[in-house]
Design an enzyme around this catalytic site. Structure first.
Site, short mmCIF file in Angstrom:
data_model
loop_
_atom_site.label_atom_id
_atom_site.label_comp_id
_atom_site.label_asym_id
_atom_site.label_seq_id
_atom_site.Cartn_x
_atom_site.Cartn_y
_atom_site.Cartn_z
N CYS A 131 0.84 -1.19 0.00
CA CYS A 131 0.00 0.00 0.00
C CYS A 131 0.89 1.25 0.00
CB CYS A 131 -0.92 0.01 1.21
SG CYS A 131 -0.03 -0.05 2.76
N CYS B 18 3.30 2.02 2.92
CA CYS B 18 4.55 1.27 3.01
C CYS B 18 5.64 1.97 2.20
CB CYS B 18 4.36 -0.15 2.50
SG CYS B 18 2.94 -0.97 3.23
#
Lengths: 336, 78
Positions: free
Chosen positions: B11, B14
């Site tokens: 995502c 991150c």
């Protein structure tokens, strides 16, 4: 107290901008201004307050708690925690594996994941303010039922057979070793300052994620409100024939939205005479069955399991739609 | 040299986490090797349930959010 927002919209749209309260554009804009200001004000206050309260709730503690309880209670707990635990959909894979590798049955984990997008504080605040408490309670009951029912069916079918190998192995290992005496995770001790910081970050995070959904949802709702004549649905789509519900479910599938974007649209659909059950079926299908989410779950599941889950969900939405349409004369006697 | 792993299934948060760690390490002049771990089995191996999470030299040090600047500095210095 909420009339403030009606006055604000009256003043802004009809007085300041001088629009005609009987014109289509005027009503639409009034609806938009009233609902966006109301929703944003409520959201900011409530997200912060709720985050203060749940700052010490984390997934490790939830997992431990569910592990200690009998399996049957687990479905209800899974769905309840899915509703109240702060959780971002990009964490669904680690969460899934964390639960599975702790020996929690697939159905309970999925009850958590099914309910999570349907019920959350943002959805509840919006429903309550737009559609009233009766409707909100029915919505919560349905969201829980879809999660619990879906989870139980999955376990009855022994869905864990169709996990990816590494996940199935982790589950089996955990199931063979007794987990009962695992030490409880520490309860974090939080000062008010910690809670405030957590709540502030949550507010920033959630508001940053959903503000555009609110605008889009309320915008669509406002357009429907102003431009679609009252009773249009009843005149054109029939009112409550059995096939309306499956059509609504399939129409919702390709639409990918979260609850925030769909709830204002629901309000308008219901006001324009779409039966409540049909509207709810549409909403659930849009919110809880999204393709991006399913593609993610592919990392831990075989196609067979994924398809099974999908079919169970769709069937649940249809049952909910039919049931609520059937019961709505009793459920919503005071509605409209 | 520290080997830093950012755990997450890919995502946006991150990516942000990895970038910020690299940026802070650069400013402090600490040599690091940042790697994004997206393999679910590897993430499960760390027993992480909320991502993004950070592991340094194979040890989990943070999970559940994008770590703020202070936190990154502390992590890098220890």
């Amino acid at each position: 107290m909420l009339e403030v927002f009606t006055w604000l919209a009256n003043w802004l749209v009809y007085e300041l901008m001088g629009l005609d309260p009987t014109s289509k554009f005027g009503t639409s804009l009034h609806f938009f201004v009233e609902d966006t200001t109301k929703i944003f004000a409520l959201l900011v206050v409530m997200i912060y307050v709720i985050a203060l309260m749940r700052a010490s709730l984390n997934l490790e503690r939830v997992r431990h708690y569910i592990q200690q309880k009998p399996r049957l209670a687990g479905y209800g707990l899974g769905a309840s925690f899915g509703a109240i635990t702060p959780f971002c959909s990009c964490s669904s894979i680690p969460l899934f594996l964390g639960f599975t590798s702790a020996g929690i049955p697939l159905g309970i984990t999925m009850a958590f994941l099914f309910t999570s997008p349907i019920i959350n504080e943002v959805a509840i605040i919006m429903l309550w303010s737009l559609l009233g408490w009766e409707f909100t309670l029915v919505y919560i009951a349905i969201g829980m039922a879809v999660g619990i029912g879906g989870g139980m069916i999955l376990d009855t079918l022994k869905g864990e057979r169709w996990l990816k190998d590494f996940a199935a192995k982790a589950y089996q290992q955990a199931a063979e070793t007794p987990q009962g005496d695992a030490p409880a995770p520490e309860v974090p001790i939080l000062t008010f300052k910690d809670r405030h910081e957590f709540a502030r970050d949550e507010l920033k995070e959630i508001a940053g994620r959903i503000w555009k959904w609110v605008i889009i949802g309320v915008g669509l709702g406002a357009a429907l409100h102003g431009f679609v004549p009252d009773g249009w649905f009843a005149d054109n789509l029939g009112s409550g024939q059995w096939w309306n519900v499956p059509v609504a479910v399939f129409a919702g599938l390709p639409l990918y939205s979260n609850a925030t974007g769909v709830i204002p649209v629901m309000e308008s659909l219901i006001l324009k005479g779409l039966p409540v059950g049909t509207t709810l079926a549409f909403c659930m299908s849009t919110v809880a069955a999204s393709f991006p989410e399913f593609i993610m779950l592919k990392q831990v599941m075989q196609w067979r399991l994924l398809t099974t889950i999908f079919v169970i969900l769709l069937a649940n939405f249809m049952i909910v739609g039919w049931l609520i349409n059937l019961l709505s004369p009793w459920l919503f006697s005071g509605f409209h | 040299m520290k080997k830093i792993e950012v755990l997450g299934t890919g995502c946006k948060k991150c990516v942000t986490t990895a970038e910020q760690i690299e940026a802070v390490a650069g400013e402090l002049g600490i040599k690091v090797e940042v790697e994004k771990v997206t393999d679910p089995a590897a993430i499960m191996g760390y027993q992480v349930m909320s991502t993004p999470a950070v592991a340094i030299d194979g040890k989990l040090v943070h999970s559940g959010s994008v770590p703020n600047r202070n936190k990154i500095e502390t992590l890098l210095k220890t």
